[in-house]
Design an enzyme around this catalytic site. Structure first.
Site, mmCIF file in Angstrom:
data_model
loop_
_atom_site.group_PDB
_atom_site.id
_atom_site.type_symbol
_atom_site.label_atom_id
_atom_site.label_comp_id
_atom_site.label_asym_id
_atom_site.label_seq_id
_atom_site.Cartn_x
_atom_site.Cartn_y
_atom_site.Cartn_z
ATOM 1 N N ASP A 90 15.201 7.926 12.001
ATOM 2 C CA ASP A 90 14.450 6.966 12.930
ATOM 3 C C ASP A 90 15.402 5.585 13.088
ATOM 4 O O ASP A 90 15.485 4.912 12.215
ATOM 5 C CB ASP A 90 13.204 6.576 12.012
ATOM 6 C CG ASP A 90 12.304 5.442 12.728
ATOM 7 O OD1 ASP A 90 12.808 4.981 13.744
ATOM 8 O OD2 ASP A 90 11.047 5.624 12.437
ATOM 9 N N GLU A 96 -0.211 5.436 1.669
ATOM 10 C CA GLU A 96 0.584 5.730 0.560
ATOM 11 C C GLU A 96 0.604 4.585 -0.564
ATOM 12 O O GLU A 96 1.010 4.670 -1.567
ATOM 13 C CB GLU A 96 2.027 5.814 1.136
ATOM 14 C CG GLU A 96 2.306 7.314 1.542
ATOM 15 C CD GLU A 96 3.629 7.506 1.896
ATOM 16 O OE1 GLU A 96 4.627 7.357 0.973
ATOM 17 O OE2 GLU A 96 4.040 7.566 3.113
ATOM 18 N N HIS A 102 9.014 7.212 13.416
ATOM 19 C CA HIS A 102 8.380 8.412 12.618
ATOM 20 C C HIS A 102 7.096 7.961 12.241
ATOM 21 O O HIS A 102 6.536 8.967 11.875
ATOM 22 C CB HIS A 102 9.185 8.802 11.441
ATOM 23 C CG HIS A 102 9.383 7.976 10.323
ATOM 24 N ND1 HIS A 102 9.900 6.699 10.296
ATOM 25 C CD2 HIS A 102 8.766 8.141 9.122
ATOM 26 C CE1 HIS A 102 9.809 6.208 9.176
ATOM 27 N NE2 HIS A 102 9.008 6.883 8.303
ATOM 28 N N GLU A 104 11.488 -0.347 2.061
ATOM 29 C CA GLU A 104 11.109 0.295 2.994
ATOM 30 C C GLU A 104 9.755 0.977 2.330
ATOM 31 O O GLU A 104 9.669 2.346 2.175
ATOM 32 C CB GLU A 104 11.949 1.115 3.865
ATOM 33 C CG GLU A 104 11.597 1.446 5.163
ATOM 34 C CD GLU A 104 10.574 2.524 5.240
ATOM 35 O OE1 GLU A 104 9.270 2.246 5.051
ATOM 36 O OE2 GLU A 104 10.838 3.616 5.638
HETATM 37 N N1 SAH Z 1 14.708 3.035 0.886
HETATM 38 C C1 SAH Z 1 14.879 4.327 1.450
HETATM 39 C C2 SAH Z 1 13.844 5.213 1.193
HETATM 40 C C3 SAH Z 1 12.415 4.666 1.473
HETATM 41 S S1 SAH Z 1 10.901 5.902 1.228
HETATM 42 C C4 SAH Z 1 15.130 4.287 2.951
HETATM 43 O O1 SAH Z 1 14.842 3.306 3.641
HETATM 44 O O2 SAH Z 1 15.658 5.293 3.417
HETATM 45 C C5 SAH Z 1 10.326 5.223 -0.509
HETATM 46 C C6 SAH Z 1 10.912 5.784 -1.503
HETATM 47 O O3 SAH Z 1 10.328 4.973 -2.438
HETATM 48 C C7 SAH Z 1 10.784 7.108 -2.060
HETATM 49 O O4 SAH Z 1 12.130 7.583 -2.192
HETATM 50 C C8 SAH Z 1 10.009 7.068 -3.170
HETATM 51 O O5 SAH Z 1 10.266 8.217 -4.129
HETATM 52 C C9 SAH Z 1 10.045 5.673 -3.659
HETATM 53 N N2 SAH Z 1 9.123 5.088 -4.328
HETATM 54 C C10 SAH Z 1 7.656 5.022 -3.853
HETATM 55 N N3 SAH Z 1 6.939 4.364 -4.877
HETATM 56 C C11 SAH Z 1 7.835 4.248 -6.037
HETATM 57 C C12 SAH Z 1 7.680 3.455 -7.325
HETATM 58 N N4 SAH Z 1 6.449 2.952 -7.744
HETATM 59 N N5 SAH Z 1 8.415 3.282 -7.976
HETATM 60 C C13 SAH Z 1 9.926 3.954 -7.816
HETATM 61 N N6 SAH Z 1 10.107 4.179 -6.673
HETATM 62 C C14 SAH Z 1 9.084 4.503 -5.666
#
Ligand code: SAH
Length: 519
Positions: free
Chosen positions: A224, A326, A467, A317
């Site tokens: 994306d 979420e 996305h 993100e």
């Molecule tokens: N920063 C990356 C992934 C974003 S997706 C990018 O921009 O490509 C969000 C990520 O946050 C996921 O991998 C998920 O496992 C993680 N995540 C969500 N809640 C979380 C929490 N409370 N503690 C640690 N990781 C978390």
């Protein structure tokens, strides 16, 4: 963030991981210093609640997962048998972190008191080894022998077996989920397909993080370009904001944002993720020679302790469908309140959620009127199941029939959890005589605060597709509207108590009320 895998839709109508694990990306050579016959014991780690199969494995685990090789400490502090025993008991009594232990200066032995001669665990296997052998172990570490390499392989095999066991467990859960979906869910019209499966609720968070362990969801996010290039441009074009700063990346995934931050001049980046994707991130960071700047920590941000007191910048993100699906913003708020320095910054720093009226009679017929006559049979009752499901999909911009209205603005630096559930009145100024068949929701993201080069992106139907697509709330009965008319409404957004990552959205429009699930 991509809403987790099971939730993704296409065109509209078409291991004991609670324990945080710290990884600094360094080598994992090791040697065996345990006596024969002692490898069927259960040895509790000194830093976390894992039980390992032998003293050897425990030392290896401490090195690989906590960054501390205990024989090194024995050498560093020239410990004899008593000194070593006291140190182990001291770590166990005080639940001393790996980080703290590594910073104990030579010659200062906080475990010196005789009170630490008393074993914390009865028959602690770690107290039953020969310290002289330990000192030798460090020397062997620096010249990898064949035995060392064999032992390294053994350890890696062990880790691989653990990962396999977790994968099998995940597959079994997915199987259960799939069975449940077949029994309970209606997946027509390209709707979100994961129902609120009550029996699996306890496992929901595990399923959530498990979905982020698979590469495909990260591939989708990285591809994306609107999303990823916005984060990149914001960091690369505002390097003065990042220079020499300590940055926390909440939910680092593959580590892409952490690497942008490192390249933008951050002094230190702490990258946290609870999902197994972090193991890939460790390799990725190392492959890009950024291991000296980026420290990766596996764990839920809410459950771990960071190796620093405060950070200057939080990047994340966290956005889901309709922005708040979420509930990952909750975790960013937690991180902000616990770790952000008083003058620190959170990015993105501002977001909007907007609504607009949609007029697409053909889609409405496909999704709703369809049920009035199915091969000559009346299935009208199905509408009651179909309409309340919010639809995630790409809307044709020409079907938008009103000006947009912002229903929520979020300042990420100050927003509180309670503000994420809200009610708002809105007015949609209609642009043509037609029928309003749905309301569309989308969001905009801003990287503004202290940025000389501001960056923003939108998930509006009028902007390049992301996305996140758009979120549609279909009206059971279309409303006739005229150009210039102002359609008044009210929206209420709540977390679904049965599944706090899902949303319940109620729309009041033209005297009608409908509650929608976004799940
Ligand atoms: N920063 C990356 C992934 C974003 S997706 C990018 O921009 O490509 C969000 C990520 O946050 C996921 O991998 C998920 O496992 C993680 N995540 C969500 N809640 C979380 C929490 N409370 N503690 C640690 N990781 C978390």
């Amino acid at each position: 963030m991509a809403a987790y895998a099971a939730q993704r839709d296409d065109e509209l109508c078409d291991g004991d991981d609670d324990v945080p694990e710290l990884y600094n990306s360094d080598g994992e050579e090791w040697n065996s210093m345990e006596e024969e016959g002692s490898d069927h014991v259960s040895v509790p780690c000194v830093f976390c609640d894992r039980n390992l199969g032998s003293v050897d494995e425990t030392f290896l685990h401490c090195k690989a997962d906590h960054g501390v090789f205990i024989p090194d400490l024995v050498n560093k502090h020239s410990l004899d048998d008593y000194g070593y025993i006291k140190m182990i008991n001291y770590i166990r009594v005080n639940k001393c972190s790996a980080e703290t232990l590594l910073t104990v200066p030579n010659g200062s032995l906080p475990w010196d008191s005789d009170e630490y001669m008393k074993p914390v665990l009865p028959d602690d296997p770690l107290l039953q080894i020969d310290v002289e052998e330990l000192s030798g172990a460090t020397a062997m570490m620096s010249s990898p022998s064949i035995e060392n390499q064999e032992s390294g392989l053994l350890y890696r095999t062990m880790r691989a077996e653990e990962a396999l066991a977790r994968a099998v467990e995940d597959m079994n859960k997915l199987k259960l989920l799939a069975q449940d979906l077949l029994l309970n869910a209606d997946t027509s019209c390209g709707r979100s397909s994961l129902g609120p499966v009550a029996e699996l609720r306890d496992d929901e968070d595990e399923a959530y993080f498990s979905s982020y362990g698979h590469y495909s969801i990260h591939e989708e996010m990285l591809k994306d370009r609107v999303r990823t290039e916005s984060y990149r441009d914001f960091m690369y074009n505002n390097m003065d904001v990042f220079k020499d700063k300590v940055v926390l990346d909440v939910g680092c995934g593959t580590g892409i944002l952490s690497m942008f931050a490192a390249k933008a001049g951050a002094r230190k980046v702490i990258a946290v993720d609870q999902s197994e994707i972090i193991y890939q991130a460790i390799d990725i960071v190392r492959s890009n020679q950024l291991e000296d700047t980026i420290t990766l920590i596996k764990g839920r941000i809410e459950e771990i302790n960071l190796p620093v007191e405060k950070v200057d910048i939080i990047i994340s993100e966290w956005m889901g469908y309709f922005l708040l699906f979420e509930s990952m913003l909750d975790s960013v708020i937690y991180a902000r309140d616990r770790y952000l320095a008083p003058d620190g910054l959170v990015f993105p720093d501002r977001c909007n959620i907007s609504l607009a009226a949609v007029g697409d009679v053909q889609k409405h017929n496909d999704c709703v009127a369809f049920w009035d006559d199915v091969y000559g049979f009346k299935m009208t009752c199905m509408k009651k199941a179909v309409v309340p499901e919010a639809v995630v999909g790409v809307l044709k911009p020409e079907t938008v029939i009103s000006e947009p209205a912002v229903i929520k603005t979020i300042d990420c630096g100050t927003v509180t959890l309670s503000e994420l559930e809200f009610r708002a009145d809105f007015t949609l100024k209609i642009k043509l005589d037609t029928f309003c068949t749905a309301i569309v929701g989308y969001f905009d993201i801003f990287f503004d605060m202290c940025c000389r080069n501001k960056v923003e992106f939108s998930t509006s139907p009028n902007c390049p597709k992301t996305h996140w697509k758009q979120t549609m709330f279909i009206l059971e009965s279309p409303i006739s509207v005229k150009a210039g008319e102002e359609l008044q409404g009210q929206i209420t957004v709540h977390k679904n108590k049965k599944d706090p990552r899902a949303l319940l959205i109620t729309l009041d429009l033209s005297g009608l009320r409908q509650t929608y699930n976004l799940q």
